[in-house]
Design an enzyme around this catalytic site. Sequence first.
Site, mmCIF file in Angstrom:
data_model
loop_
_atom_site.group_PDB
_atom_site.id
_atom_site.type_symbol
_atom_site.label_atom_id
_atom_site.label_comp_id
_atom_site.label_asym_id
_atom_site.label_seq_id
_atom_site.Cartn_x
_atom_site.Cartn_y
_atom_site.Cartn_z
ATOM 1 N N ARG A 76 7.312 0.901 8.082
ATOM 2 C CA ARG A 76 7.479 1.867 9.169
ATOM 3 C C ARG A 76 8.118 1.223 10.390
ATOM 4 N NH1 ARG A 76 1.365 4.432 8.463
ATOM 5 N NH2 ARG A 76 1.858 5.748 6.659
ATOM 6 N N ARG A 94 1.629 -30.850 10.532
ATOM 7 C CA ARG A 94 1.082 -29.680 11.249
ATOM 8 C C ARG A 94 0.602 -28.603 10.267
ATOM 9 N NH1 ARG A 94 6.146 -30.293 15.295
ATOM 10 N NH2 ARG A 94 5.246 -31.958 16.566
ATOM 11 N N HIS A 105 9.598 -24.624 9.130
ATOM 12 C CA HIS A 105 8.574 -25.350 9.886
ATOM 13 C C HIS A 105 7.144 -25.085 9.420
ATOM 14 C CE1 HIS A 105 11.102 -26.303 13.759
ATOM 15 N NE2 HIS A 105 11.702 -26.673 12.639
ATOM 16 N N ASP A 114 0.862 -1.181 0.000
ATOM 17 C CA ASP A 114 0.000 0.000 0.000
ATOM 18 C C ASP A 114 0.903 1.237 0.000
ATOM 19 O OD1 ASP A 114 0.893 0.307 2.601
ATOM 20 O OD2 ASP A 114 -1.096 0.363 3.522
ATOM 21 N N THR A 168 3.010 -1.520 8.782
ATOM 22 C CA THR A 168 3.484 -2.456 9.802
ATOM 23 C C THR A 168 3.681 -3.871 9.281
ATOM 24 O OG1 THR A 168 1.196 -2.950 10.345
ATOM 25 C CG2 THR A 168 2.273 -1.216 11.656
ATOM 26 N N GLY A 169 3.114 -4.196 8.148
ATOM 27 C CA GLY A 169 3.058 -5.578 7.663
ATOM 28 C C GLY A 169 1.869 -6.327 8.246
ATOM 29 N N ARG A 211 7.553 -34.067 10.029
ATOM 30 C CA ARG A 211 6.511 -33.824 11.048
ATOM 31 C C ARG A 211 5.850 -32.455 10.852
ATOM 32 N NH1 ARG A 211 11.256 -32.560 13.443
ATOM 33 N NH2 ARG A 211 11.371 -30.809 14.901
ATOM 34 N N HIS A 212 6.590 -31.539 10.259
ATOM 35 C CA HIS A 212 6.027 -30.199 10.052
ATOM 36 C C HIS A 212 4.943 -30.211 8.967
ATOM 37 C CE1 HIS A 212 9.073 -28.896 12.763
ATOM 38 N NE2 HIS A 212 10.026 -29.381 11.980
ATOM 39 N N CYS A 269 3.153 -3.100 3.991
ATOM 40 C CA CYS A 269 2.334 -1.947 4.371
ATOM 41 C C CYS A 269 3.098 -1.223 5.474
ATOM 42 C CB CYS A 269 0.916 -2.360 4.775
ATOM 43 S SG CYS A 269 0.761 -3.310 6.301
HETATM 44 C C1 RB5 Z 1 -1.843 2.823 6.514
HETATM 45 O O1 RB5 Z 1 -1.881 4.042 7.181
HETATM 46 C C2 RB5 Z 1 -1.557 1.698 7.506
HETATM 47 O O2 RB5 Z 1 -2.639 1.523 8.369
HETATM 48 C C3 RB5 Z 1 -1.243 0.420 6.780
HETATM 49 O O3 RB5 Z 1 -0.172 0.618 5.926
HETATM 50 C C4 RB5 Z 1 -0.855 -0.776 7.615
HETATM 51 O O4 RB5 Z 1 0.180 -0.445 8.502
HETATM 52 C C5 RB5 Z 1 -1.964 -1.488 8.275
HETATM 53 O O5 RB5 Z 1 -1.780 -2.516 8.946
#
Ligand code: RB5
Length: 149
Positions: A108, A135, A97, A7, A66-67, A131-132, A64
């Site tokens: 960020r 699972r 695994h 994004d 935070t991912g 084994r993995h 994004c």
């Molecule tokens: C966008 O502002 C932010 O919310 C998005 O990139 C992401 O971090 C959401 O999990």
Amino acid sequence: MIAIACDHAGIDLKPHVIAVLDELGIPYKDFGTNSHESVDYPVYGARAANAVASGECSMGIIMCGTGVGIGMAASKVHGIRCVNCTDTYSAKMSRLHNNANMLALGARVLGSELAKDIVRIWLMTAFEGERHARRVGMIDRLDRGESLE
Ligand code: RB5
């Protein structure tokens, strides 16, 4: 073929991910976004995830802020096991695994060099199976709405 997508908050990390793919000689398909204009991360997570789930791409890397959000969205697509990594050990273990088929990164959260190390180790590590596999098969049963009890 690796699916990549992000994004607006993940876009500055994408060139670094592409640099690692180029360094390793791995082809990729970019599912956007391609500007800093605000977009909704589930759309882009789903585009890359659908490409992996359909077999068009073997794995996916998505970004994004935070991912977290884009990874959550990707994992809602049938057949996707997306891991959000902030360290190289988890990246390695998610392949060994858990046979993670998508990697989510936070632009960020991570510095570009750590992100590149995470991408390198995640791409270069193979699933151990044995084994993995049992699972991971259980995770896939949950994905199909089956009970494990
Ligand atoms: C966008 O502002 C932010 O919310 C998005 O990139 C992401 O971090 C959401 O999990």
